[in-house]
Motif scaffolding. Structure first.
Motif, mmCIF file in Angstrom:
data_model
loop_
_atom_site.group_PDB
_atom_site.id
_atom_site.type_symbol
_atom_site.label_atom_id
_atom_site.label_comp_id
_atom_site.label_asym_id
_atom_site.label_seq_id
_atom_site.Cartn_x
_atom_site.Cartn_y
_atom_site.Cartn_z
ATOM 1 N N ARG A 221 -2.140 -4.202 4.448
ATOM 2 C CA ARG A 221 -1.503 -3.841 3.184
ATOM 3 C C ARG A 221 -1.648 -4.946 2.137
ATOM 4 N NH1 ARG A 221 -0.950 -0.458 4.933
ATOM 5 N NH2 ARG A 221 0.894 0.733 5.420
ATOM 6 N N PRO B 156 7.776 14.328 3.835
ATOM 7 C CA PRO B 156 6.427 14.374 3.260
ATOM 8 C C PRO B 156 6.487 14.422 1.735
ATOM 9 C CG PRO B 156 6.982 16.487 4.280
ATOM 10 C CD PRO B 156 8.110 15.548 4.594
ATOM 11 N N PHE C 275 -7.654 18.951 -2.370
ATOM 12 C CA PHE C 275 -7.591 17.493 -2.517
ATOM 13 C C PHE C 275 -8.994 16.921 -2.220
ATOM 14 C CE2 PHE C 275 -4.323 13.861 -1.483
ATOM 15 C CZ PHE C 275 -5.147 12.909 -2.078
HETATM 16 N N1 CMX Z 1 10.083 9.312 4.813
HETATM 17 C C1 CMX Z 1 10.612 8.580 5.822
HETATM 18 N N2 CMX Z 1 10.278 7.328 6.093
HETATM 19 C C2 CMX Z 1 9.385 6.754 5.281
HETATM 20 C C3 CMX Z 1 8.805 7.412 4.188
HETATM 21 C C4 CMX Z 1 9.174 8.757 3.981
HETATM 22 N N3 CMX Z 1 8.635 9.508 3.005
HETATM 23 N N4 CMX Z 1 7.958 6.572 3.566
HETATM 24 C C5 CMX Z 1 7.983 5.426 4.253
HETATM 25 N N5 CMX Z 1 8.843 5.524 5.291
HETATM 26 C C6 CMX Z 1 9.096 4.557 6.347
HETATM 27 C C7 CMX Z 1 7.789 4.294 7.085
HETATM 28 O O1 CMX Z 1 7.538 5.317 8.041
HETATM 29 C C8 CMX Z 1 8.045 2.946 7.698
HETATM 30 O O2 CMX Z 1 8.855 3.135 8.825
HETATM 31 P P1 CMX Z 1 8.663 2.232 10.153
HETATM 32 O O3 CMX Z 1 8.973 0.830 9.705
HETATM 33 O O4 CMX Z 1 9.635 2.803 11.104
HETATM 34 O O5 CMX Z 1 7.242 2.404 10.566
HETATM 35 C C9 CMX Z 1 8.870 2.262 6.613
HETATM 36 O O6 CMX Z 1 9.433 3.306 5.796
HETATM 37 C C10 CMX Z 1 8.066 1.336 5.731
HETATM 38 O O7 CMX Z 1 6.973 2.059 5.212
HETATM 39 P P2 CMX Z 1 6.354 1.661 3.795
HETATM 40 O O8 CMX Z 1 5.836 0.265 3.902
HETATM 41 O O9 CMX Z 1 7.283 1.981 2.704
HETATM 42 O O10 CMX Z 1 5.161 2.709 3.663
HETATM 43 P P3 CMX Z 1 3.680 2.619 4.264
HETATM 44 O O11 CMX Z 1 2.849 1.874 3.306
HETATM 45 O O12 CMX Z 1 3.689 2.143 5.677
HETATM 46 O O13 CMX Z 1 3.273 4.149 4.316
HETATM 47 C C11 CMX Z 1 3.134 6.353 3.478
HETATM 48 C C12 CMX Z 1 3.002 4.868 3.138
HETATM 49 C C13 CMX Z 1 2.636 7.160 2.280
HETATM 50 C C14 CMX Z 1 2.231 6.662 4.679
HETATM 51 C C15 CMX Z 1 4.617 6.673 3.800
HETATM 52 O O14 CMX Z 1 5.394 6.465 2.649
HETATM 53 C C16 CMX Z 1 4.825 8.083 4.314
HETATM 54 O O15 CMX Z 1 4.681 8.319 5.512
HETATM 55 N N6 CMX Z 1 5.140 9.069 3.397
HETATM 56 C C17 CMX Z 1 5.249 10.446 3.787
HETATM 57 C C18 CMX Z 1 3.868 11.076 3.944
HETATM 58 C C19 CMX Z 1 3.200 11.240 2.593
HETATM 59 O O16 CMX Z 1 3.759 11.740 1.642
HETATM 60 N N7 CMX Z 1 1.908 10.822 2.515
HETATM 61 C C20 CMX Z 1 1.099 11.041 1.318
HETATM 62 C C21 CMX Z 1 0.850 9.765 0.484
HETATM 63 C C22 CMX Z 1 -0.057 10.039 -0.695
HETATM 64 C C23 CMX Z 1 -1.447 10.397 -0.217
HETATM 65 O O17 CMX Z 1 -2.126 9.530 0.378
HETATM 66 O O18 CMX Z 1 -1.856 11.553 -0.355
#
Ligand code: CMX
Length: 435
Positions: A44, A313, A394
Protein backbone atom coordinates in the motif's frame (compact mmCIF):
# COMPACT_ATOMS: atom_id res chain seq x y z
CA UNK A 1 -0.30 6.03 -40.68
CA UNK A 2 -3.57 6.83 -38.93
CA UNK A 3 -4.16 10.26 -37.46
CA UNK A 4 -4.16 8.96 -33.90
CA UNK A 5 -0.99 6.94 -34.39
CA UNK A 6 0.76 9.91 -35.95
CA UNK A 7 -0.24 12.12 -33.05
CA UNK A 8 0.94 9.50 -30.59
CA UNK A 9 4.26 9.22 -32.38
CA UNK A 10 4.80 12.97 -31.98
CA UNK A 11 3.98 12.76 -28.28
CA UNK A 12 6.24 9.77 -27.74
CA UNK A 13 9.16 11.63 -29.34
CA UNK A 14 8.66 14.39 -26.75
CA UNK A 15 8.20 12.08 -23.77
CA UNK A 16 11.00 9.56 -24.36
CA UNK A 17 13.88 11.96 -23.57
CA UNK A 18 12.21 12.93 -20.27
CA UNK A 19 12.15 9.31 -19.10
CA UNK A 20 15.65 8.65 -20.43
CA UNK A 21 17.06 11.70 -18.64
CA UNK A 22 15.45 10.70 -15.34
CA UNK A 23 16.78 7.21 -15.63
CA UNK A 24 20.31 8.09 -16.76
CA UNK A 25 21.00 11.18 -14.68
CA UNK A 26 18.75 10.81 -11.67
CA UNK A 27 18.34 7.06 -11.40
CA UNK A 28 19.76 6.95 -7.85
CA UNK A 29 17.59 9.73 -6.39
CA UNK A 30 15.40 8.34 -3.57
CA UNK A 31 11.64 8.79 -3.88
CA UNK A 32 10.34 6.92 -0.87
CA UNK A 33 11.10 4.59 1.99
CA UNK A 34 9.37 1.27 2.46
CA UNK A 35 8.18 -0.08 5.80
CA UNK A 36 7.53 -3.63 6.93
CA UNK A 37 3.86 -2.67 7.24
CA UNK A 38 3.78 -1.81 3.56
CA UNK A 39 5.60 -4.95 2.51
CA UNK A 40 3.23 -7.23 4.42
CA UNK A 41 0.26 -4.93 3.84
CA UNK A 42 -0.21 -5.31 0.11
CA UNK A 43 2.44 -2.75 -0.94
CA UNK A 44 0.00 0.00 0.00
CA UNK A 45 1.20 3.49 -1.00
CA UNK A 46 4.67 2.38 -2.12
CA UNK A 47 5.48 4.81 -4.90
CA UNK A 48 6.80 2.47 -7.53
CA UNK A 49 4.82 2.96 -10.75
CA UNK A 50 4.70 5.73 -13.34
CA UNK A 51 1.77 6.89 -15.45
CA UNK A 52 0.81 10.24 -16.92
CA UNK A 53 -2.64 9.06 -17.95
CA UNK A 54 -4.37 9.52 -14.62
CA UNK A 55 -3.49 10.52 -11.08
CA UNK A 56 -5.48 9.65 -7.97
CA UNK A 57 -5.32 12.20 -5.19
CA UNK A 58 -6.66 10.67 -1.95
CA UNK A 59 -8.75 13.75 -1.14
CA UNK A 60 -9.66 15.02 -4.58
CA UNK A 61 -10.15 11.77 -6.47
CA UNK A 62 -9.17 10.91 -9.99
CA UNK A 63 -7.88 13.28 -12.66
CA UNK A 64 -7.60 11.99 -16.19
CA UNK A 65 -4.70 13.74 -17.95
CA UNK A 66 -5.04 16.56 -15.44
CA UNK A 67 -8.81 16.97 -15.72
CA UNK A 68 -11.37 16.15 -13.02
CA UNK A 69 -14.44 14.10 -13.94
CA UNK A 70 -16.74 17.16 -14.26
CA UNK A 71 -14.12 18.82 -16.48
CA UNK A 72 -13.83 15.75 -18.70
CA UNK A 73 -17.60 15.55 -19.06
CA UNK A 74 -17.77 19.24 -19.89
CA UNK A 75 -14.80 19.67 -22.19
CA UNK A 76 -14.78 16.61 -24.42
CA UNK A 77 -16.78 16.63 -27.68
CA UNK A 78 -20.28 15.26 -27.22
CA UNK A 79 -22.37 13.01 -29.37
CA UNK A 80 -25.03 15.25 -31.00
CA UNK A 81 -28.12 15.35 -28.80
CA UNK A 82 -26.37 13.52 -25.94
CA UNK A 83 -25.30 14.64 -22.47
CA UNK A 84 -22.11 12.58 -22.43
CA UNK A 85 -18.91 12.76 -24.48
CA UNK A 86 -17.80 10.31 -27.14
CA UNK A 87 -15.87 7.38 -25.69
CA UNK A 88 -13.76 7.57 -28.86
CA UNK A 89 -12.73 11.15 -28.06
CA UNK A 90 -12.01 10.22 -24.48
CA UNK A 91 -9.68 7.44 -25.63
CA UNK A 92 -7.87 9.93 -27.85
CA UNK A 93 -7.53 12.18 -24.81
CA UNK A 94 -6.23 9.35 -22.60
CA UNK A 95 -3.65 8.34 -25.19
CA UNK A 96 -2.41 11.75 -26.29
CA UNK A 97 -3.29 14.13 -23.45
CA UNK A 98 -4.93 16.52 -25.93
CA UNK A 99 -8.60 17.32 -26.24
CA UNK A 100 -9.71 16.04 -29.65
CA UNK A 101 -11.45 18.09 -32.32
CA UNK A 102 -14.64 16.79 -33.93
CA UNK A 103 -12.51 15.66 -36.88
CA UNK A 104 -10.19 13.70 -34.66
CA UNK A 105 -13.15 12.06 -32.92
CA UNK A 106 -14.57 11.08 -36.31
CA UNK A 107 -11.21 9.65 -37.34
CA UNK A 108 -11.11 7.36 -34.30
CA UNK A 109 -14.71 6.40 -34.81
CA UNK A 110 -13.74 5.28 -38.31
CA UNK A 111 -10.69 3.44 -36.94
CA UNK A 112 -12.87 1.51 -34.51
CA UNK A 113 -15.45 0.85 -37.20
CA UNK A 114 -12.89 -0.63 -39.56
CA UNK A 115 -11.59 -2.96 -36.82
CA UNK A 116 -14.76 -4.02 -35.07
CA UNK A 117 -15.67 -7.21 -36.96
CA UNK A 118 -15.61 -9.95 -34.31
CA UNK A 119 -14.36 -13.25 -35.74
CA UNK A 120 -17.07 -15.88 -35.85
CA UNK A 121 -14.99 -18.34 -33.81
CA UNK A 122 -15.25 -15.99 -30.81
CA UNK A 123 -19.04 -16.33 -30.74
CA UNK A 124 -18.73 -20.09 -31.16
CA UNK A 125 -16.34 -20.29 -28.22
CA UNK A 126 -18.65 -18.24 -26.00
CA UNK A 127 -21.62 -20.35 -27.05
CA UNK A 128 -19.75 -23.55 -26.27
CA UNK A 129 -19.23 -22.51 -22.64
CA UNK A 130 -21.69 -23.62 -19.95
CA UNK A 131 -24.44 -21.01 -19.96
CA UNK A 132 -24.07 -20.54 -16.21
CA UNK A 133 -20.41 -19.49 -16.63
CA UNK A 134 -19.85 -16.07 -15.07
CA UNK A 135 -20.03 -13.33 -17.74
CA UNK A 136 -16.54 -12.20 -16.71
CA UNK A 137 -15.23 -15.70 -17.46
CA UNK A 138 -16.90 -15.57 -20.87
CA UNK A 139 -15.56 -12.09 -21.53
CA UNK A 140 -11.97 -12.90 -20.58
CA UNK A 141 -12.11 -16.18 -22.52
CA UNK A 142 -13.41 -14.42 -25.64
CA UNK A 143 -10.52 -11.97 -25.46
CA UNK A 144 -7.99 -14.73 -24.86
CA UNK A 145 -9.31 -16.62 -27.86
CA UNK A 146 -8.34 -13.74 -30.16
CA UNK A 147 -4.70 -13.79 -29.02
CA UNK A 148 -3.77 -15.69 -32.15
CA UNK A 149 -4.52 -12.47 -34.05
CA UNK A 150 -2.06 -10.36 -32.06
CA UNK A 151 -0.02 -8.21 -34.40
CA UNK A 152 2.62 -7.63 -31.72
CA UNK A 153 3.13 -11.36 -31.14
CA UNK A 154 3.59 -11.90 -34.88
CA UNK A 155 5.94 -8.95 -35.34
CA UNK A 156 7.99 -9.93 -32.29
CA UNK A 157 8.66 -13.32 -33.81
CA UNK A 158 9.62 -11.71 -37.10
CA UNK A 159 12.01 -9.46 -35.18
CA UNK A 160 11.24 -5.77 -34.64
CA UNK A 161 13.06 -2.95 -32.87
CA UNK A 162 12.22 -2.37 -29.22
CA UNK A 163 11.47 1.29 -29.98
CA UNK A 164 8.75 0.13 -32.38
CA UNK A 165 6.99 -2.26 -30.00
CA UNK A 166 4.46 0.37 -29.03
CA UNK A 167 3.17 0.57 -32.59
CA UNK A 168 2.05 -3.06 -32.57
CA UNK A 169 0.61 -2.83 -29.07
CA UNK A 170 -1.30 0.19 -30.35
CA UNK A 171 -2.65 -1.81 -33.29
CA UNK A 172 -3.67 -4.62 -30.96
CA UNK A 173 -5.27 -2.12 -28.58
CA UNK A 174 -7.50 -0.62 -31.25
CA UNK A 175 -8.33 -4.00 -32.75
CA UNK A 176 -9.34 -5.29 -29.34
CA UNK A 177 -11.20 -2.25 -28.01
CA UNK A 178 -13.28 -1.96 -31.18
CA UNK A 179 -14.63 -5.47 -30.59
CA UNK A 180 -15.39 -5.27 -26.87
CA UNK A 181 -18.88 -3.71 -27.04
CA UNK A 182 -20.14 -6.37 -29.43
CA UNK A 183 -18.59 -9.25 -27.48
CA UNK A 184 -20.02 -7.95 -24.20
CA UNK A 185 -23.49 -7.36 -25.66
CA UNK A 186 -23.37 -10.82 -27.26
CA UNK A 187 -22.65 -12.40 -23.86
CA UNK A 188 -25.51 -10.44 -22.32
CA UNK A 189 -28.07 -11.31 -24.98
CA UNK A 190 -26.94 -14.94 -25.10
CA UNK A 191 -27.16 -15.44 -21.36
CA UNK A 192 -30.14 -13.32 -20.46
CA UNK A 193 -32.19 -12.68 -23.64
CA UNK A 194 -32.47 -16.21 -25.04
CA UNK A 195 -29.69 -15.63 -27.54
CA UNK A 196 -31.66 -12.97 -29.37
CA UNK A 197 -28.59 -11.16 -30.72
CA UNK A 198 -28.82 -7.61 -32.09
CA UNK A 199 -26.24 -6.83 -34.81
CA UNK A 200 -24.10 -3.69 -34.50
CA UNK A 201 -24.96 -0.43 -36.24
CA UNK A 202 -21.86 1.10 -37.91
CA UNK A 203 -23.37 4.57 -37.77
CA UNK A 204 -23.44 4.67 -34.01
CA UNK A 205 -20.63 5.71 -31.69
CA UNK A 206 -18.96 3.33 -29.23
CA UNK A 207 -21.46 3.94 -26.38
CA UNK A 208 -24.49 4.33 -28.63
CA UNK A 209 -23.74 1.11 -30.47
CA UNK A 210 -23.29 -0.77 -27.21
CA UNK A 211 -26.70 0.42 -25.97
CA UNK A 212 -28.23 -0.55 -29.32
CA UNK A 213 -26.75 -4.09 -29.17
CA UNK A 214 -27.90 -4.45 -25.55
CA UNK A 215 -31.40 -3.64 -26.84
CA UNK A 216 -31.93 -0.77 -24.40
CA UNK A 217 -33.40 2.60 -25.36
CA UNK A 218 -32.08 6.07 -24.48
CA UNK A 219 -30.63 7.30 -22.19
CA UNK A 220 -28.78 3.96 -21.91
CA UNK A 221 -26.40 5.19 -24.64
CA UNK A 222 -25.36 8.07 -22.37
CA UNK A 223 -25.18 5.76 -19.38
CA UNK A 224 -22.82 3.53 -21.33
CA UNK A 225 -20.63 6.46 -22.34
CA UNK A 226 -20.55 7.75 -18.76
CA UNK A 227 -19.88 4.30 -17.38
CA UNK A 228 -16.98 3.51 -19.73
CA UNK A 229 -15.36 6.90 -19.12
CA UNK A 230 -15.72 6.77 -15.32
CA UNK A 231 -14.29 3.27 -15.06
CA UNK A 232 -11.45 3.74 -17.52
CA UNK A 233 -8.48 4.47 -15.33
CA UNK A 234 -7.58 4.95 -11.67
CA UNK A 235 -3.80 5.28 -11.97
CA UNK A 236 -1.60 2.20 -12.11
CA UNK A 237 -1.64 0.47 -8.75
CA UNK A 238 -5.15 -1.01 -8.57
CA UNK A 239 -5.37 -4.74 -9.23
CA UNK A 240 -6.71 -4.59 -12.79
CA UNK A 241 -4.43 -1.81 -14.06
CA UNK A 242 -1.42 -3.25 -12.34
CA UNK A 243 -2.11 -6.76 -13.61
CA UNK A 244 -2.39 -5.53 -17.18
CA UNK A 245 0.81 -3.55 -16.81
CA UNK A 246 2.70 -6.43 -15.20
CA UNK A 247 1.64 -9.04 -17.74
CA UNK A 248 2.50 -6.78 -20.67
CA UNK A 249 5.89 -6.01 -19.11
CA UNK A 250 6.87 -9.59 -20.00
CA UNK A 251 5.95 -8.62 -23.58
CA UNK A 252 2.87 -10.78 -23.38
CA UNK A 253 0.66 -9.13 -25.98
CA UNK A 254 -2.41 -6.98 -25.43
CA UNK A 255 -4.82 -9.93 -25.54
CA UNK A 256 -2.97 -11.76 -22.76
CA UNK A 257 -2.66 -8.57 -20.74
CA UNK A 258 -6.27 -7.45 -21.02
CA UNK A 259 -7.70 -10.85 -20.34
CA UNK A 260 -5.45 -11.07 -17.25
CA UNK A 261 -6.48 -7.64 -16.04
CA UNK A 262 -10.14 -8.69 -16.36
CA UNK A 263 -9.45 -11.69 -14.15
CA UNK A 264 -8.14 -9.30 -11.50
CA UNK A 265 -11.14 -7.03 -11.94
CA UNK A 266 -13.43 -10.00 -11.31
CA UNK A 267 -12.57 -10.12 -7.59
CA UNK A 268 -15.21 -8.97 -5.05
CA UNK A 269 -12.78 -6.54 -3.41
CA UNK A 270 -12.28 -4.85 -6.79
CA UNK A 271 -14.61 -4.64 -9.82
CA UNK A 272 -17.00 -7.36 -8.73
CA UNK A 273 -18.05 -5.13 -5.83
CA UNK A 274 -20.67 -3.52 -8.10
CA UNK A 275 -22.38 -6.91 -8.38
CA UNK A 276 -22.01 -7.48 -4.64
CA UNK A 277 -23.66 -4.14 -3.87
CA UNK A 278 -26.81 -5.09 -5.76
CA UNK A 279 -26.85 -8.56 -4.23
CA UNK A 280 -26.58 -7.02 -0.78
CA UNK A 281 -29.24 -4.38 -1.48
CA UNK A 282 -31.64 -6.99 -2.79
CA UNK A 283 -31.11 -9.05 0.34
CA UNK A 284 -32.25 -6.05 2.37
CA UNK A 285 -35.06 -5.30 -0.08
CA UNK A 286 -36.37 -8.88 0.14
CA UNK A 287 -36.23 -8.95 3.93
CA UNK A 288 -38.20 -5.70 4.14
CA UNK A 289 -40.68 -6.69 1.43
CA UNK A 290 -39.60 -3.74 -0.73
CA UNK A 291 -40.33 -1.04 1.82
CA UNK A 292 -37.81 1.78 2.23
CA UNK A 293 -36.05 1.11 5.54
CA UNK A 294 -35.76 3.66 8.27
CA UNK A 295 -32.25 4.83 9.15
CA UNK A 296 -32.33 2.59 12.22
CA UNK A 297 -33.36 -0.46 10.18
CA UNK A 298 -30.61 0.22 7.62
CA UNK A 299 -28.04 0.61 10.40
CA UNK A 300 -29.05 -2.79 11.71
CA UNK A 301 -28.50 -4.44 8.30
CA UNK A 302 -25.11 -2.80 8.03
CA UNK A 303 -24.08 -3.85 11.53
CA UNK A 304 -25.35 -7.40 10.99
CA UNK A 305 -23.23 -7.67 7.84
CA UNK A 306 -20.14 -6.40 9.64
CA UNK A 307 -20.81 -8.66 12.65
CA UNK A 308 -20.98 -11.61 10.25
CA UNK A 309 -17.38 -10.74 9.26
CA UNK A 310 -18.30 -9.44 5.81
CA UNK A 311 -17.40 -6.15 4.17
CA UNK A 312 -19.96 -3.56 3.11
CA UNK A 313 -19.51 -3.66 -0.65
CA UNK A 314 -19.11 -0.31 -2.37
CA UNK A 315 -17.48 1.35 0.64
CA UNK A 316 -13.82 1.93 1.40
CA UNK A 317 -10.80 2.37 -0.81
CA UNK A 318 -7.10 1.64 -0.70
CA UNK A 319 -6.12 5.17 -1.79
CA UNK A 320 -9.16 7.46 -1.62
CA UNK A 321 -9.92 9.20 1.66
CA UNK A 322 -13.13 10.90 0.62
CA UNK A 323 -16.27 10.07 -1.34
CA UNK A 324 -15.27 8.83 -4.77
CA UNK A 325 -16.04 11.49 -7.43
CA UNK A 326 -17.03 8.62 -9.73
CA UNK A 327 -19.73 7.83 -7.15
CA UNK A 328 -20.77 11.49 -7.12
CA UNK A 329 -20.99 11.71 -10.93
CA UNK A 330 -23.34 8.72 -10.94
CA UNK A 331 -25.29 10.08 -7.99
CA UNK A 332 -25.91 13.28 -9.92
CA UNK A 333 -27.17 11.22 -12.82
CA UNK A 334 -29.54 9.38 -10.47
CA UNK A 335 -30.80 12.59 -8.88
CA UNK A 336 -31.62 13.87 -12.36
CA UNK A 337 -33.04 10.73 -13.96
CA UNK A 338 -34.26 8.39 -11.20
CA UNK A 339 -34.65 10.36 -7.96
CA UNK A 340 -37.63 8.29 -6.80
CA UNK A 341 -36.26 4.87 -7.56
CA UNK A 342 -36.46 2.73 -4.38
CA UNK A 343 -33.01 1.18 -4.91
CA UNK A 344 -31.49 4.63 -5.36
CA UNK A 345 -33.13 5.59 -2.08
CA UNK A 346 -31.54 2.54 -0.47
CA UNK A 347 -28.12 3.58 -1.78
CA UNK A 348 -28.62 7.13 -0.61
CA UNK A 349 -29.59 5.88 2.82
CA UNK A 350 -26.45 3.78 2.90
CA UNK A 351 -24.41 6.89 2.06
CA UNK A 352 -26.00 8.43 5.14
CA UNK A 353 -25.48 5.59 7.61
CA UNK A 354 -22.46 3.51 6.56
CA UNK A 355 -19.59 6.03 6.98
CA UNK A 356 -20.39 6.69 10.67
CA UNK A 357 -20.67 2.98 11.38
CA UNK A 358 -17.37 2.17 9.67
CA UNK A 359 -15.72 5.11 11.45
CA UNK A 360 -17.07 3.96 14.81
CA UNK A 361 -15.71 0.46 14.24
CA UNK A 362 -12.31 2.05 13.62
CA UNK A 363 -10.99 -0.37 11.02
CA UNK A 364 -11.66 0.94 7.52
CA UNK A 365 -9.29 3.79 6.65
CA UNK A 366 -11.82 5.22 4.24
CA UNK A 367 -15.49 4.94 5.29
CA UNK A 368 -16.82 6.64 2.15
CA UNK A 369 -18.56 5.10 -0.87
CA UNK A 370 -16.58 4.16 -3.97
CA UNK A 371 -17.59 3.92 -7.63
CA UNK A 372 -19.25 0.52 -7.17
CA UNK A 373 -21.79 1.67 -4.59
CA UNK A 374 -23.87 3.53 -7.14
CA UNK A 375 -23.29 1.99 -10.55
CA UNK A 376 -25.49 -1.11 -10.33
CA UNK A 377 -28.53 0.91 -9.33
CA UNK A 378 -28.46 2.77 -12.65
CA UNK A 379 -28.08 -0.47 -14.60
CA UNK A 380 -30.93 -2.06 -12.70
CA UNK A 381 -33.22 0.90 -13.29
CA UNK A 382 -32.68 0.75 -17.06
CA UNK A 383 -33.36 -2.96 -17.23
CA UNK A 384 -29.98 -4.64 -16.77
CA UNK A 385 -31.15 -6.59 -13.76
CA UNK A 386 -28.65 -9.42 -14.12
CA UNK A 387 -26.09 -8.02 -11.74
CA UNK A 388 -23.39 -10.55 -12.48
CA UNK A 389 -23.02 -8.66 -15.77
CA UNK A 390 -22.01 -5.36 -14.17
CA UNK A 391 -18.31 -6.11 -13.91
CA UNK A 392 -18.20 -6.73 -17.67
CA UNK A 393 -19.28 -3.11 -18.12
CA UNK A 394 -16.51 -2.04 -15.75
CA UNK A 395 -14.16 -4.23 -17.82
CA UNK A 396 -14.96 -2.47 -21.10
CA UNK A 397 -14.23 0.87 -19.46
CA UNK A 398 -11.08 -0.32 -17.71
CA UNK A 399 -9.74 -1.68 -21.01
CA UNK A 400 -9.55 1.90 -22.30
CA UNK A 401 -7.21 2.98 -19.53
CA UNK A 402 -5.16 -0.19 -19.33
CA UNK A 403 -4.53 -0.44 -23.07
CA UNK A 404 -3.50 3.24 -23.15
CA UNK A 405 -1.08 2.65 -20.27
CA UNK A 406 0.39 -0.44 -21.90
CA UNK A 407 0.98 1.37 -25.20
CA UNK A 408 2.82 4.10 -23.29
CA UNK A 409 4.77 1.60 -21.20
CA UNK A 410 6.16 0.07 -24.39
CA UNK A 411 6.72 3.50 -25.94
CA UNK A 412 8.82 4.58 -22.96
CA UNK A 413 10.65 1.27 -22.86
CA UNK A 414 9.69 0.24 -19.33
CA UNK A 415 11.35 -3.09 -18.54
CA UNK A 416 9.92 -6.35 -17.28
CA UNK A 417 8.65 -5.89 -13.69
CA UNK A 418 10.47 -7.73 -10.97
CA UNK A 419 10.11 -6.57 -7.35
CA UNK A 420 12.25 -8.35 -4.75
CA UNK A 421 10.96 -10.75 -2.09
CA UNK A 422 12.36 -11.28 1.38
CA UNK A 423 11.74 -14.12 3.80
CA UNK A 424 9.89 -13.62 7.09
CA UNK A 425 13.16 -14.33 8.88
CA UNK A 426 14.85 -11.53 6.95
CA UNK A 427 12.06 -9.14 7.94
CA UNK A 428 12.42 -10.24 11.57
CA UNK A 429 16.14 -9.61 11.42
CA UNK A 430 15.55 -6.13 10.02
CA UNK A 431 12.80 -5.49 12.61
CA UNK A 432 14.89 -6.69 15.55
CA UNK A 433 17.95 -4.82 14.36
CA UNK A 434 20.00 -7.90 13.50
CA UNK A 435 20.63 -6.86 9.91
N1 CMX B 1 -16.61 -2.91 5.04
C1 CMX B 1 -16.07 -3.53 6.11
N2 CMX B 1 -14.78 -3.50 6.42
C2 CMX B 1 -13.99 -2.76 5.64
C3 CMX B 1 -14.46 -2.04 4.53
C4 CMX B 1 -15.84 -2.16 4.23
N3 CMX B 1 -16.39 -1.57 3.15
N4 CMX B 1 -13.44 -1.39 3.95
C5 CMX B 1 -12.34 -1.70 4.66
N5 CMX B 1 -12.67 -2.53 5.68
C6 CMX B 1 -11.78 -3.18 6.63
C7 CMX B 1 -10.82 -4.07 5.85
O1 CMX B 1 -11.43 -5.31 5.51
C8 CMX B 1 -9.67 -4.20 6.81
O2 CMX B 1 -10.04 -5.14 7.78
P1 CMX B 1 -8.95 -6.17 8.41
O3 CMX B 1 -7.96 -5.28 9.11
O4 CMX B 1 -9.75 -7.02 9.30
O5 CMX B 1 -8.36 -6.89 7.25
C9 CMX B 1 -9.64 -2.82 7.46
O6 CMX B 1 -10.95 -2.24 7.25
C10 CMX B 1 -8.60 -1.90 6.87
O7 CMX B 1 -8.80 -1.84 5.48
P2 CMX B 1 -8.39 -0.53 4.66
O8 CMX B 1 -6.92 -0.34 4.83
O9 CMX B 1 -9.28 0.59 4.98
O10 CMX B 1 -8.75 -0.95 3.17
P3 CMX B 1 -7.87 -1.80 2.13
O11 CMX B 1 -6.99 -0.86 1.42
O12 CMX B 1 -7.24 -2.98 2.78
O13 CMX B 1 -9.00 -2.37 1.17
C11 CMX B 1 -10.97 -2.24 -0.12
C12 CMX B 1 -9.68 -1.53 0.27
C13 CMX B 1 -11.63 -1.46 -1.25
C14 CMX B 1 -10.62 -3.64 -0.64
C15 CMX B 1 -11.90 -2.33 1.12
O14 CMX B 1 -12.28 -1.03 1.51
C16 CMX B 1 -13.14 -3.17 0.89
O15 CMX B 1 -13.08 -4.39 1.04
N6 CMX B 1 -14.29 -2.53 0.46
C17 CMX B 1 -15.47 -3.27 0.11
C18 CMX B 1 -15.34 -3.88 -1.28
C19 CMX B 1 -15.38 -2.81 -2.34
O16 CMX B 1 -16.23 -1.94 -2.37
N7 CMX B 1 -14.42 -2.88 -3.30
C20 CMX B 1 -14.42 -1.99 -4.46
C21 CMX B 1 -13.33 -0.89 -4.41
C22 CMX B 1 -13.33 -0.06 -5.67
C23 CMX B 1 -12.90 -0.89 -6.86
O17 CMX B 1 -11.73 -1.34 -6.90
O18 CMX B 1 -13.73 -1.18 -7.73
Amino acid sequence: MSLLKEKLQEKIAIERPRTEKLLKEYGNVKVDEVTIGQIIGGMRDIKSLVTDISYLDPYEGIRFRGLTIPEVLEKLPKVPGAEMPYVEGFYYFLLTGDLPTENEVNAIHEEFNSRKQVPDYVFKIIKSMPIDSHPMTMFATAIMSMQKDSIFAKKYHEGVKKTDYWQYYFEDALNLLAKLPEIAAFIYRLKYRNGDIIPPDPNLDFGGNFAHMMGIAKPYDDISRLYFILHSDHESGNVSAHTGHLVASALSDMYYAISAMLNGLAGPLHGLANEEVLRWLHGVYAQLGGKIPTEEEMKKFVNDTLDAGKVIPGFGHAVLRKTDPRYMAQREFCLKHLPDDPLFKYVDLLFKVVPDILLARGKAKNPWPNVDAQSGVIQWYYGVKEYDFYTVLFGIGRSLGVTANIVWARALGYPIERPKSLTTKMLEDIAFGKK
